[in-house]
Design a protein around this motif. Structure first.
Motif, PDB file in Angstrom:
ATOM      1  N   LYS A  68      12.234 -40.533  -8.180  1.00 28.93           N
ATOM      2  CA  LYS A  68      12.285 -40.707  -9.630  1.00 28.93           C
ATOM      3  C   LYS A  68      11.802 -39.403 -10.252  1.00 28.93           C
ATOM      4  O   LYS A  68      10.735 -38.894  -9.899  1.00 28.93           O
ATOM      5  CB  LYS A  68      11.405 -41.884 -10.059  1.00 28.93           C
ATOM      6  N   PRO A  69      12.586 -38.814 -11.162  1.00 26.58           N
ATOM      7  CA  PRO A  69      12.255 -37.486 -11.692  1.00 26.58           C
ATOM      8  C   PRO A  69      10.897 -37.395 -12.386  1.00 26.58           C
ATOM      9  O   PRO A  69      10.199 -36.397 -12.238  1.00 26.58           O
ATOM     10  CB  PRO A  69      13.382 -37.192 -12.685  1.00 26.58           C
ATOM     11  N   SER A  70      10.533 -38.410 -13.149  1.00 29.27           N
ATOM     12  CA  SER A  70       9.241 -38.378 -13.830  1.00 29.27           C
ATOM     13  C   SER A  70       8.753 -39.799 -14.073  1.00 29.27           C
ATOM     14  O   SER A  70       9.552 -40.738 -14.138  1.00 29.27           O
ATOM     15  CB  SER A  70       9.340 -37.615 -15.158  1.00 29.27           C
ATOM     16  N   ASN A  71       7.450 -39.922 -14.211  1.00 34.57           N
ATOM     17  CA  ASN A  71       6.844 -41.222 -14.458  1.00 34.57           C
ATOM     18  C   ASN A  71       5.443 -40.999 -14.998  1.00 34.57           C
ATOM     19  O   ASN A  71       4.760 -40.056 -14.609  1.00 34.57           O
ATOM     20  CB  ASN A  71       6.758 -42.049 -13.172  1.00 34.57           C
ATOM     21  N   THR A  72       5.021 -41.890 -15.876  1.00 31.15           N
ATOM     22  CA  THR A  72       3.673 -41.820 -16.424  1.00 31.15           C
ATOM     23  C   THR A  72       2.916 -43.085 -16.069  1.00 31.15           C
ATOM     24  O   THR A  72       3.419 -44.192 -16.281  1.00 31.15           O
ATOM     25  CB  THR A  72       3.715 -41.647 -17.957  1.00 31.15           C
ATOM     26  N   GLU A 104      -5.906 -43.132 -21.119  1.00 36.42           N
ATOM     27  CA  GLU A 104      -5.925 -42.115 -20.078  1.00 36.42           C
ATOM     28  C   GLU A 104      -4.578 -42.222 -19.364  1.00 36.42           C
ATOM     29  O   GLU A 104      -4.134 -43.312 -19.005  1.00 36.42           O
ATOM     30  CB  GLU A 104      -7.062 -42.339 -19.094  1.00 36.42           C
ATOM     31  N   LEU A 105      -3.913 -41.091 -19.157  1.00 32.24           N
ATOM     32  CA  LEU A 105      -2.586 -41.058 -18.548  1.00 32.24           C
ATOM     33  C   LEU A 105      -2.549 -40.076 -17.397  1.00 32.24           C
ATOM     34  O   LEU A 105      -3.247 -39.066 -17.404  1.00 32.24           O
ATOM     35  CB  LEU A 105      -1.525 -40.613 -19.574  1.00 32.24           C
ATOM     36  N   THR A 106      -1.696 -40.368 -16.418  1.00 34.29           N
ATOM     37  CA  THR A 106      -1.324 -39.397 -15.395  1.00 34.29           C
ATOM     38  C   THR A 106       0.187 -39.279 -15.445  1.00 34.29           C
ATOM     39  O   THR A 106       0.898 -40.241 -15.176  1.00 34.29           O
ATOM     40  CB  THR A 106      -1.765 -39.838 -13.983  1.00 34.29           C
ATOM     41  N   ARG A 123       4.139 -33.005  -9.179  1.00 40.46           N
ATOM     42  CA  ARG A 123       2.976 -32.368  -9.799  1.00 40.46           C
ATOM     43  C   ARG A 123       2.468 -33.365 -10.826  1.00 40.46           C
ATOM     44  O   ARG A 123       3.224 -34.185 -11.349  1.00 40.46           O
ATOM     45  CB  ARG A 123       3.334 -31.019 -10.422  1.00 40.46           C
ATOM     46  N   GLY A 124       1.188 -33.339 -11.093  1.00 35.13           N
ATOM     47  CA  GLY A 124       0.604 -34.309 -12.003  1.00 35.13           C
ATOM     48  C   GLY A 124      -0.199 -33.645 -13.093  1.00 35.13           C
ATOM     49  O   GLY A 124      -0.698 -32.532 -12.932  1.00 35.13           O
ATOM     50  N   ARG A 125      -0.288 -34.348 -14.221  1.00 34.58           N
ATOM     51  CA  ARG A 125      -1.056 -33.838 -15.357  1.00 34.58           C
ATOM     52  C   ARG A 125      -1.820 -34.996 -15.976  1.00 34.58           C
ATOM     53  O   ARG A 125      -1.250 -36.049 -16.258  1.00 34.58           O
ATOM     54  CB  ARG A 125      -0.116 -33.213 -16.383  1.00 34.58           C
ATOM     55  N   LEU A 126      -3.121 -34.819 -16.165  1.00 35.48           N
ATOM     56  CA  LEU A 126      -3.977 -35.833 -16.775  1.00 35.48           C
ATOM     57  C   LEU A 126      -4.112 -35.563 -18.264  1.00 35.48           C
ATOM     58  O   LEU A 126      -4.159 -34.407 -18.682  1.00 35.48           O
ATOM     59  CB  LEU A 126      -5.372 -35.807 -16.147  1.00 35.48           C
ATOM     60  N   SER A 127      -4.178 -36.647 -19.049  1.00 36.97           N
ATOM     61  CA  SER A 127      -4.375 -36.493 -20.486  1.00 36.97           C
ATOM     62  C   SER A 127      -4.884 -37.800 -21.073  1.00 36.97           C
ATOM     63  O   SER A 127      -4.886 -38.842 -20.414  1.00 36.97           O
ATOM     64  CB  SER A 127      -3.072 -36.074 -21.178  1.00 36.97           C
ATOM     65  N   ASN A 128      -5.319 -37.737 -22.314  1.00 36.10           N
ATOM     66  CA  ASN A 128      -5.674 -38.912 -23.115  1.00 36.10           C
ATOM     67  C   ASN A 128      -4.801 -38.840 -24.354  1.00 36.10           C
ATOM     68  O   ASN A 128      -4.963 -37.915 -25.166  1.00 36.10           O
ATOM     69  CB  ASN A 128      -7.151 -38.896 -23.507  1.00 36.10           C
TER      70      ASN A 128
END
Length: 147
Positions: A68-72, A104-106, A123-128
């Protein structure tokens, strides 16, 4: 007589098997949304975002046939996520609702570096951030965007 015996044997066989789940049983759109996007509490929070994405995308069945190309992943309680479609969100347009609060998201995105299913690399990115979801019948069924 043999036809009656065959029917009795078949009836006995079915009775002994008991209720079996049908092959046609599938997850609902809401269940799929939760499987793909809600991870609460955050599983394996000690992992860096890249390793977390690689693990969770595979565990949640998003690398089986293709990557899957992207997922949150949303690290909010499922009832808080569901509430976006009612008291916890604001109508945006059509069936889209924006969360009132931050989650909170990844965010995971495939890297395309020489691997394929089931061992996809992310690759992953954390955010709020606040989020936008599509709702049907008062529950989220599609993750649209981070806001």
């Amino acid at each position: 007589m043999s036809q009656m015996l065959a029917c009795l044997v078949l009836l006995l066989f079915v009775a002994l098997l008991g209720p079996l789940p049908t092959l046609a049983q599938r997850e609902t759109r809401h269940e799929k949304f939760h499987r793909q996007h809600v991870a609460f509490p955050k599983t394996h929070s000690e992992l860096d975002a890249r390793r977390y994405c690689n693990l969770m995308m595979q565990r949640r069945g998003m690398t089986t046939i293709k990557c899957k190309p992207s997922n949150t992943f949303i690290h909010g309680h499922p009832t808080e996520v569901d509430a976006i479609c009612s008291s916890g969100g604001t109508h945006f347009s059509e069936n889209y609702y924006d969360s009132n609060g931050f989650f909170e998201l990844t965010a995971c995105r495939v890297t395309g570096e020489g691997s394929g299913p089931p061992n996809c690399n992310y690759r992953g990115r954390l955010s709020n951030q606040r989020i936008r979801v599509a709702c049907i019948n008062g529950v989220p069924v599609h993750f649209k965007a981070h806001l």
